[in-house]
Design an enzyme around this catalytic site. Structure first.
Site, PDB file in Angstrom:
ATOM      1  N   SER A   1      -2.420  -6.506   7.349  1.00 62.58           N
ATOM      2  CA  SER A   1      -2.986  -4.855   7.612  1.00 62.58           C
ATOM      3  C   SER A   1      -4.536  -5.238   7.285  1.00 62.58           C
ATOM      4  O   SER A   1      -4.760  -4.973   6.655  1.00 62.58           O
ATOM      5  CB  SER A   1      -2.040  -3.588   6.826  1.00 62.58           C
ATOM      6  OG  SER A   1      -3.354  -2.256   7.429  1.00 62.58           O
ATOM      7  N   SER A   2      -5.463  -4.908   8.779  1.00 56.65           N
ATOM      8  CA  SER A   2      -6.780  -4.969   8.306  1.00 56.65           C
ATOM      9  C   SER A   2      -7.035  -2.934   7.587  1.00 56.65           C
ATOM     10  O   SER A   2      -8.157  -3.336   7.166  1.00 56.65           O
ATOM     11  CB  SER A   2      -7.092  -4.249  10.115  1.00 56.65           C
ATOM     12  OG  SER A   2      -7.288  -3.486  10.042  1.00 56.65           O
TER      13      SER A   2
ATOM     14  N   LYS B   1       5.282  -1.015  10.779  1.00 55.57           N
ATOM     15  CA  LYS B   1       4.262   0.325  10.742  1.00 55.57           C
ATOM     16  C   LYS B   1       5.415   1.606  10.809  1.00 55.57           C
ATOM     17  O   LYS B   1       5.995   0.896  10.289  1.00 55.57           O
ATOM     18  CB  LYS B   1       3.412  -0.022  12.480  1.00 55.57           C
ATOM     19  CG  LYS B   1       2.348  -1.470  12.196  1.00 55.57           C
ATOM     20  CD  LYS B   1       1.177  -1.335  13.564  1.00 55.57           C
ATOM     21  CE  LYS B   1       0.669  -2.402  13.311  1.00 55.57           C
ATOM     22  NZ  LYS B   1      -0.451  -1.944  12.882  1.00 55.57           N
ATOM     23  N   GLU B   2       5.332   1.364  12.068  1.00 58.34           N
ATOM     24  CA  GLU B   2       6.164   3.259  11.652  1.00 58.34           C
ATOM     25  C   GLU B   2       7.300   2.906  11.364  1.00 58.34           C
ATOM     26  O   GLU B   2       8.218   3.553  10.972  1.00 58.34           O
ATOM     27  CB  GLU B   2       6.066   4.079  13.021  1.00 58.34           C
ATOM     28  CG  GLU B   2       4.337   4.863  12.777  1.00 58.34           C
ATOM     29  CD  GLU B   2       3.407   4.108  12.777  1.00 58.34           C
ATOM     30  OE1 GLU B   2       3.297   3.059  12.775  1.00 58.34           O
ATOM     31  OE2 GLU B   2       2.311   4.782  13.047  1.00 58.34           O
TER      32      GLU B   2
ATOM     33  N   SER C   1      -5.515  -7.081  13.218  1.00 60.88           N
ATOM     34  CA  SER C   1      -6.446  -6.076  14.034  1.00 60.88           C
ATOM     35  C   SER C   1      -7.989  -5.783  13.678  1.00 60.88           C
ATOM     36  O   SER C   1      -8.011  -5.000  13.066  1.00 60.88           O
ATOM     37  CB  SER C   1      -5.407  -4.680  13.353  1.00 60.88           C
ATOM     38  OG  SER C   1      -4.232  -5.325  13.038  1.00 60.88           O
TER      39      SER C   1
ATOM     40  N   HIS D   1       5.850   7.927  17.300  1.00 58.93           N
ATOM     41  CA  HIS D   1       5.300   8.370  18.261  1.00 58.93           C
ATOM     42  C   HIS D   1       4.824   7.661  19.727  1.00 58.93           C
ATOM     43  O   HIS D   1       4.937   8.120  20.661  1.00 58.93           O
ATOM     44  CB  HIS D   1       4.042   8.604  17.586  1.00 58.93           C
ATOM     45  CG  HIS D   1       3.190   7.849  17.142  1.00 58.93           C
ATOM     46  ND1 HIS D   1       1.859   8.012  16.730  1.00 58.93           N
ATOM     47  CD2 HIS D   1       2.893   6.587  16.142  1.00 58.93           C
ATOM     48  CE1 HIS D   1       1.210   6.408  16.250  1.00 58.93           C
ATOM     49  NE2 HIS D   1       2.164   6.203  15.545  1.00 58.93           N
ATOM     50  N   ARG D   2       4.397   6.001  18.591  1.00 58.42           N
ATOM     51  CA  ARG D   2       4.217   5.469  20.220  1.00 58.42           C
ATOM     52  C   ARG D   2       4.878   4.572  20.872  1.00 58.42           C
ATOM     53  O   ARG D   2       5.431   4.509  22.088  1.00 58.42           O
ATOM     54  CB  ARG D   2       3.373   4.465  19.938  1.00 58.42           C
ATOM     55  CG  ARG D   2       2.035   4.596  19.416  1.00 58.42           C
ATOM     56  CD  ARG D   2       0.977   3.577  18.716  1.00 58.42           C
ATOM     57  NE  ARG D   2       0.101   4.033  18.462  1.00 58.42           N
ATOM     58  CZ  ARG D   2      -1.382   4.710  18.843  1.00 58.42           C
ATOM     59  NH1 ARG D   2      -0.922   4.723  19.575  1.00 58.42           N
ATOM     60  NH2 ARG D   2      -1.759   5.167  17.389  1.00 58.42           N
TER      61      ARG D   2
ATOM     62  N   ASN E   1       2.534  -7.940  13.286  1.00 51.78           N
ATOM     63  CA  ASN E   1       2.538  -6.767  12.119  1.00 51.78           C
ATOM     64  C   ASN E   1       3.017  -5.517  12.114  1.00 51.78           C
ATOM     65  O   ASN E   1       3.249  -4.014  12.149  1.00 51.78           O
ATOM     66  CB  ASN E   1       1.525  -6.526  11.732  1.00 51.78           C
ATOM     67  CG  ASN E   1      -0.074  -5.531  12.093  1.00 51.78           C
ATOM     68  OD1 ASN E   1       0.078  -5.632  13.176  1.00 51.78           O
ATOM     69  ND2 ASN E   1      -0.331  -6.109  11.583  1.00 51.78           N
TER      70      ASN E   1
ATOM     71  N   LYS F   1       2.655  13.243  15.364  1.00 47.99           N
ATOM     72  CA  LYS F   1       1.584  12.164  14.291  1.00 47.99           C
ATOM     73  C   LYS F   1       0.235  11.528  14.985  1.00 47.99           C
ATOM     74  O   LYS F   1      -0.470  11.662  13.772  1.00 47.99           O
ATOM     75  CB  LYS F   1       2.563  10.568  13.785  1.00 47.99           C
ATOM     76  CG  LYS F   1       1.800   9.614  12.897  1.00 47.99           C
ATOM     77  CD  LYS F   1       2.688   8.481  12.489  1.00 47.99           C
ATOM     78  CE  LYS F   1       2.210   7.461  11.258  1.00 47.99           C
ATOM     79  NZ  LYS F   1       0.945   7.361  11.597  1.00 47.99           N
TER      80      LYS F   1
ATOM     81  N   ASP G   1      -1.603  -0.991  18.769  1.00 52.75           N
ATOM     82  CA  ASP G   1      -0.906   0.310  19.156  1.00 52.75           C
ATOM     83  C   ASP G   1      -0.884  -0.699  20.748  1.00 52.75           C
ATOM     84  O   ASP G   1       0.469   0.082  20.805  1.00 52.75           O
ATOM     85  CB  ASP G   1      -2.154   1.345  19.055  1.00 52.75           C
ATOM     86  CG  ASP G   1      -2.191   0.517  16.832  1.00 52.75           C
ATOM     87  OD1 ASP G   1      -1.293   0.109  16.361  1.00 52.75           O
ATOM     88  OD2 ASP G   1      -2.495   1.870  16.958  1.00 52.75           O
TER      89      ASP G   1
ATOM     90  N   ARG H   1     -11.455   8.588   8.642  1.00 53.95           N
ATOM     91  CA  ARG H   1     -12.309   7.724   8.409  1.00 53.95           C
ATOM     92  C   ARG H   1     -13.331   8.008   8.004  1.00 53.95           C
ATOM     93  O   ARG H   1     -14.361   8.727   7.442  1.00 53.95           O
ATOM     94  CB  ARG H   1     -13.126   6.326   9.818  1.00 53.95           C
ATOM     95  CG  ARG H   1     -12.514   5.426   9.015  1.00 53.95           C
ATOM     96  CD  ARG H   1     -12.747   4.074  10.319  1.00 53.95           C
ATOM     97  NE  ARG H   1     -12.101   3.059  10.160  1.00 53.95           N
ATOM     98  CZ  ARG H   1     -10.509   2.528  10.272  1.00 53.95           C
ATOM     99  NH1 ARG H   1     -10.217   3.178  10.574  1.00 53.95           N
ATOM    100  NH2 ARG H   1     -10.153   1.793  10.843  1.00 53.95           N
TER     101      ARG H   1
ATOM    102  N   ASN I   1       3.317   9.568   6.631  1.00 52.85           N
ATOM    103  CA  ASN I   1       3.131   8.317   7.160  1.00 52.85           C
ATOM    104  C   ASN I   1       2.338   7.574   7.865  1.00 52.85           C
ATOM    105  O   ASN I   1       1.894   6.681   8.620  1.00 52.85           O
ATOM    106  CB  ASN I   1       4.446   7.787   8.134  1.00 52.85           C
ATOM    107  CG  ASN I   1       4.960   6.300   8.218  1.00 52.85           C
ATOM    108  OD1 ASN I   1       4.091   5.005   7.759  1.00 52.85           O
ATOM    109  ND2 ASN I   1       5.430   6.068   8.873  1.00 52.85           N
TER     110      ASN I   1
ATOM    111  N   ASP J   1      -0.944  13.291  11.033  1.00 57.08           N
ATOM    112  CA  ASP J   1      -2.708  11.930   9.875  1.00 57.08           C
ATOM    113  C   ASP J   1      -3.026  12.913   9.786  1.00 57.08           C
ATOM    114  O   ASP J   1      -3.529  12.292   8.747  1.00 57.08           O
ATOM    115  CB  ASP J   1      -2.320  11.114  11.061  1.00 57.08           C
ATOM    116  CG  ASP J   1      -1.362   9.567  11.487  1.00 57.08           C
ATOM    117  OD1 ASP J   1       0.299   9.975  10.531  1.00 57.08           O
ATOM    118  OD2 ASP J   1      -0.887   9.082  11.538  1.00 57.08           O
TER     119      ASP J   1
ATOM    120  N   ARG K   1       6.486   0.632   3.676  1.00 57.89           N
ATOM    121  CA  ARG K   1       4.979  -0.348   4.574  1.00 57.89           C
ATOM    122  C   ARG K   1       4.036  -0.993   2.821  1.00 57.89           C
ATOM    123  O   ARG K   1       3.450  -0.115   2.686  1.00 57.89           O
ATOM    124  CB  ARG K   1       4.265   0.502   5.080  1.00 57.89           C
ATOM    125  CG  ARG K   1       5.175   1.716   6.343  1.00 57.89           C
ATOM    126  CD  ARG K   1       4.176   2.170   7.002  1.00 57.89           C
ATOM    127  NE  ARG K   1       2.756   1.431   8.028  1.00 57.89           N
ATOM    128  CZ  ARG K   1       2.191   1.994   8.276  1.00 57.89           C
ATOM    129  NH1 ARG K   1       2.102   3.641   8.802  1.00 57.89           N
ATOM    130  NH2 ARG K   1       1.253   2.100   9.059  1.00 57.89           N
TER     131      ARG K   1
ATOM    132  N   SER L   1      -8.065   6.994  14.028  1.00 63.44           N
ATOM    133  CA  SER L   1      -9.103   6.187  13.241  1.00 63.44           C
ATOM    134  C   SER L   1     -10.457   6.936  12.515  1.00 63.44           C
ATOM    135  O   SER L   1     -10.599   6.715  11.285  1.00 63.44           O
ATOM    136  CB  SER L   1      -9.157   5.163  14.152  1.00 63.44           C
ATOM    137  OG  SER L   1      -7.789   4.063  14.369  1.00 63.44           O
TER     138      SER L   1
END
Ligand SMILES: O=C(O)C1=C[C@@H](OP(=O)(O)O)[C@@H](O)[C@H](O)C1
Ligand SMILES: C=C(OP(=O)(O)O)C(=O)O
Length: 426
Positions: free
Chosen positions: A169-170, A340-341, A197, A385-386, A336, A411, A313, A27, A93, A49, A123, A23
């Site tokens: 989504s935030s 997601k993925e 989120s 991935h998660r 949400n 990812k 997550d 950013r 993604n 990502d 998405r 994240s």
């Protein structure tokens, strides 16, 4: 299909330096691009990502060089909007690339197309597109309404007032916030309905502040940003470790005999997912913290019933940790997960059931009740991935676990299984 089989494992022990936050990496790359001056970013995450963000910046004419195997990036800021006339950007993604770039590209003058993997095209992004249209942007869907691919004819972003829905989504609010200082006038952004989120908005505001921009936050219901500002590079900036990535190792120690100390996240962290450790603590684990580390140790675990909207997550890690806790664990207010993925509510329920666990999948919750002996299963990972990472914890049961397509961790965490093997023993 490629797969790996892990376990049975009995111990998790050692110290881990966790790679940089996804994240924050994306950013900071975008803010460094818009900022005046050169930024040296260290501990940047090296994963798919981030590569999608970097490849897009290359195509948009941004100058940067990577050092230290891609974990340092020296980037020459533009001191204003992206100047490219044209861009056809593939964003995989990566929500943290797709959403913020969509808003940031509107600040310039060019024509852009943004697209991604097939799942990215499922998405939703309509709430962000609607808000950008209110701010005067010519933005169109190439195919189905509400979903990428998108086409933008940029001509700057008006100020004024805009409402944005917060319940999907935030990242939509994050996207508008990061671009708002470069809008033509001051902008008031009102959040319509529940904001999911929420801690990710704190990450956004924190990163903007590091680049010299303050936002007036009216209790997360409205945000006021002055227009016609210039982000200022802080010079050197270090990305803290990824708190979501840390969750798998902390959970491993809480489940297995042993102790794991994760370096890179701690009480100084700005990421909401650091609170994952508090959930483990509520389940009974022994947790100790320092400013930049967290340590977990095994104790008998018990199930919890919690709203995990703020840590969507890391909440996935709780779903598999629940297999080792006494009683039922209920993870609430995670609607949400479905966008997601993959549809994570449905996928997690399906895969947990394969192990023999009792699972209830609600519209916005999941509950997991463990059984004494888990069954060996081949876990499908849905290119998520998660799912691959959180199901690796099943290896601490008496049965091995097979993870299909383990490479999908690229990812956010390409070295996950390598590090997992380093700190676990049979
Ligand atoms: O802004 C961010 O960096 C993120 C926000 C969250 O998404 P949502 O706001 O869509 O829940 C989170 O799940 C994602 O991994 C990263
Ligand atoms: C939801 C996630 O990713 P994204 O940034 O693509 O939304 C995630 O990493 O769990």
């Amino acid at each position: 299909m490629n797969s790996i089989t892990l376990g049975p494992l009995s111990k998790a022990d050692g110290e881990i330096q966790i790679p940089g936050s996804k994240s924050l990496s994306n950013r900071i790359l975008l803010l460094a691009t818009l900022a005046k001056g050169t930024t040296r970013i260290t501990n940047l995450l090296d994963s798919d990502d981030i590569r999608h963000m970097l490849d897009s910046l290359t195509q948009l004419g941004v100058n940067y060089r990577l050092e230290d195997q891609g974990t340092t990036c020296v980037l020459e800021g533009l001191g204003g909007p992206i100047q490219a006339d044209f861009g056809d950007l593939f964003l995989g993604n990566a929500g943290t690339a797709m959403r913020p770039l969509t808003a940031a590209l509107c600040l310039g003058q060019g024509e852009f197309r943004l697209h991604g993997e097939p799942r990215m095209h499922e998405r939703p992004i309509g709430d962000l597109v609607d808000a950008l249209k209110v701010l005067g942007v010519d933005i169109q869907y190439e195919g189905e309404v509400n979903y990428p691919p998108l086409r933008i004819k940029a001509n700057g972003l008006n100020g004024g007032e805009v409402s944005i829905k917060g319940n999907i989504s935030s990242q939509f609010l994050t996207a508008i916030l990061m671009s708002a200082p470069l809008a033509q006038q001051d902008l008031t952004i009102k959040v319509d309905g529940e904001l999911v989120s929420k801690p990710y908005i704190d990450i956004t505001l924190h990163a903007m502040k590091q680049f010299g921009v303050e936002v007036e936050n009216q209790n997360y219901q409205a945000f006021i940003v002055k227009g016609q500002q210039t982000y200022q590079s802080p010079g050197d900036i270090m990305v803290e470790g990824d708190a979501s990535s840390a969750s798998y190792f902390l959970a491993a120690a809480a489940i297995a005999g042993g102790k794991i100390k994760v370096h890179g996240v701690g009480t100084d962290s700005v990421q909401g997912d650091v609170k994952f450790a508090e959930v483990l603590e509520k389940m009974g684990a022994k947790i100790t913290y320092g400013p930049t580390w967290v340590q977990a140790e095994r104790q008998t675990l018990k199930g919890v019933d919690l709203d995990m909207n703020h840590i969507p997550d890391a909440a996935m890690t709780i779903a598999t940790t629940a297999l080792f806790a006494e009683g039922t664990t209920r993870i609430r207010n995670i609607y949400n997960w479905r966008v997601k993925e993959t549809d994570r509510l449905s996928a997690m329920a399906t895969e947990l059931k394969k192990l023999g666990a009792e699972v209830v999948e609600g519209e916005d919750f999941i509950s997991v009740t463990p059984v004494k002996t888990l069954q060996h299963a081949a876990i499908d990972t849905y290119n998520d991935h998660r799912i691959a990472m959180c199901f690796s914890l099943v290896a601490f049961s008496n049965t091995p676990v097979t993870i299909n397509d383990p490479g999908c961790t690229s990812k956010t965490f390409p070295t996950y299984f390598e590090l997992f093997n380093q700190v676990t023993q049979s």
